[in-house]
Design a protein around this motif. Structure first.
Motif: not given
Lengths: 114, 115
Positions: A36, A38, A41-44, A46, A90, A104, B43, B91, B108, B111
């Protein structure tokens, strides 16, 4: 114990250079493996995944990874990095069980030198 | 393309308050998860949920946490009395495992900031 090790905390490469991010895993059964990415400040997102078959898997953004069972490794590679590849990467492992959690690694931060 | 959604994107709360984080998994998925990521760390798995019950939970998921699927679309994580150390990105993920894919689809994130 199930675990993922990413030995490199931070890597800096020059733009246009090749990249290899290392990942080793410990898992009691045949693993499913993931990479993954990232951004801060953002998401994951794939990048790619390996379940079975060809041990060299292609992903998005020009990334590929090779599963080596004998070395318990799943290293991520890219032949030529771009400044936009700067992010946290990750490696992760999951199992065959339908409810199996994903474990992870601690991540590798990639910086790109102009 | 279907995606997992989470609300709110950012939640600020005071220590000791209850918070509910909401997730809408992909509609045909049957397995649901919560993970968290403390700033600058990896994570971590919190809990998995299937058939209206918890399948697995981690040591982090203590009595202060609970999950629920209150209707056919939402999946929630409740923290009863927040602590400073609950500040993290949370998440949600879902999968239809074995129905064509073996990956978990992540939302997404929310937070959570505890002050």
């Amino acid at each position: 114990a199930q675990s993922v090790t990413q030995p490199d905390i931070h890597i800096t490469v020059s733009e246009g250079a090749s990249l290899e991010l290392r990942c080793n895993y410990s898992y009691g059964a045949t693993p499913y493996l993931f990479w993954y990415v990232q951004s801060p400040g953002q998401g994951l997102q794939l990048l790619l995944k390996y379940f079975s078959g060809d041990t060299l898997v292609q992903g998005i953004k020009g990334f590929e990874a090779e599963f080596k069972r004998s070395q318990s490794s799943f290293n991520l590679r890219k032949p030529s990095v771009h400044w936009s590849d700067a992010a946290e990467y990750f490696c992760a492992v999951g199992g065959y069980s339908s409810a199996s959690k994903i474990i992870f690694g601690s991540g590798t931060r990639l910086s790109i030198r102009p | 393309e279907p995606e997992v959604t989470q609300t709110p994107s950012h939640q600020v709360t005071q220590m000791g308050q209850e918070v509910i984080l909401r997730c809408v998994p992909i509609s045909n998925h049957l397995y649901f998860y919560w993970y968290r990521q403390i700033l600058g760390q990896k994570v971590e798995f919190l809990v998995s949920f299937y058939n209206n019950e918890i399948s697995e939970k981690s040591e982090i998921f203590d009595d202060q946490f609970s999950v629920e699927r209150p209707d056919g679309s939402n999946f929630t994580l409740k923290i009863r009395s927040t602590k400073l150390e609950d500040s993290a990105m949370y998440f949600c993920a879902s999968t239809d495992w074995g129905q064509g894919t073996y990956e978990q689809y992540f939302g997404p994130g929310t937070r959570l900031t505890v002050t």
